[in-house]
Design an enzyme around this catalytic site. Structure first.
Site, mmCIF file in Angstrom:
data_model
loop_
_atom_site.group_PDB
_atom_site.id
_atom_site.type_symbol
_atom_site.label_atom_id
_atom_site.label_comp_id
_atom_site.label_asym_id
_atom_site.label_seq_id
_atom_site.Cartn_x
_atom_site.Cartn_y
_atom_site.Cartn_z
ATOM 1 N N MET A 1 38.991 -8.639 18.957
ATOM 2 C CA MET A 1 39.064 -7.712 20.058
ATOM 3 C C MET A 1 37.830 -6.919 20.102
ATOM 4 S SD MET A 1 42.118 -7.546 21.461
ATOM 5 C CE MET A 1 44.071 -7.721 21.423
ATOM 6 N N HIS B 1 22.079 11.428 19.026
ATOM 7 C CA HIS B 1 23.106 10.792 19.385
ATOM 8 C C HIS B 1 23.229 10.403 20.784
ATOM 9 C CE1 HIS B 1 24.404 11.121 15.234
ATOM 10 N NE2 HIS B 1 24.728 12.237 15.232
ATOM 11 N N CYS C 1 44.542 -6.792 16.847
ATOM 12 C CA CYS C 1 44.653 -8.211 16.343
ATOM 13 C C CYS C 1 44.671 -8.470 14.893
ATOM 14 C CB CYS C 1 43.677 -9.117 17.097
ATOM 15 S SG CYS C 1 41.759 -8.837 16.547
ATOM 16 N N GLY C 2 44.546 -9.662 14.481
ATOM 17 C CA GLY C 2 44.676 -9.865 12.767
ATOM 18 C C GLY C 2 43.768 -9.117 12.256
ATOM 19 N N HIS D 1 29.283 10.006 16.107
ATOM 20 C CA HIS D 1 27.959 9.538 16.138
ATOM 21 C C HIS D 1 27.977 8.510 17.371
ATOM 22 C CE1 HIS D 1 26.392 10.435 11.907
ATOM 23 N NE2 HIS D 1 27.422 11.487 12.332
#
Length: 152
Positions: A71, A134, A65-66, A98
């Site tokens: 988003m 992780h 998006c811009g 990660h």
């Protein structure tokens, strides 16, 4: 790898520039729109891409998006999505290693096509480190998702 892509009216040009680049890397791209400058609502396109990723219909997703912010927010409402807004090469690598991000968000007004290509290439080529710490952290994110999920 199958990549689902979506953009709103402020990101469709970058999406259209990235598609052939991603295909040149050997990936299949499925375009979920939008394909014009007419104003549309970014959550609609985030949902299409994210549903395709969580269903297994696509391996990963890319949203534009811009700024990439809208988003990212919309995408991360979908259970199972780990969407990262990335504007630099270090973050592109780190979010895969990660966080095992499965959706990448970019801002057309923030990064140019050249940097966007480098980000996408690094993001697609970097594997999750799969380390115990992780995995544990991703498990905690999943637990948060489960705790606050609304079940009908």
């Amino acid at each position: 790898m199958k990549i689902a892509m979506g953009a709103d009216h402020a990101g469709y040009r970058l999406k259209d520039e990235l598609k052939p680049f991603i295909e040149s890397l050997g990936h299949e791209v499925v375009d979920y729109g939008c394909n014009c400058a007419d104003s549309v609502d970014y959550p609609d396109y985030a949902l299409k891409v994210c549903e395709e990723v969580v269903s297994g219909g696509a391996d990963k997703g890319i949203l534009i998006c811009g700024t990439g912010i809208g988003m990212t927010i919309a995408a991360n409402k979908v259970p199972g999505i780990r969407c990262a807004l990335v504007n630099d090469l270090f973050s592109a690598k780190a979010t895969r290693e990660h966080n095992d991000s499965n959706v990448l968000s970019l801002g057309e007004r923030v990064v140019g096509p050249g940097v966007a290509q480098e980000i996408v290439k690094i993001w697609l080529e970097t594997e999750f480190s799969n380390g115990e710490r992780h995995l544990g952290r991703i498990g905690k994110v999943k637990a948060l998702e489960d705790k606050y999920a609304i079940h009908p």
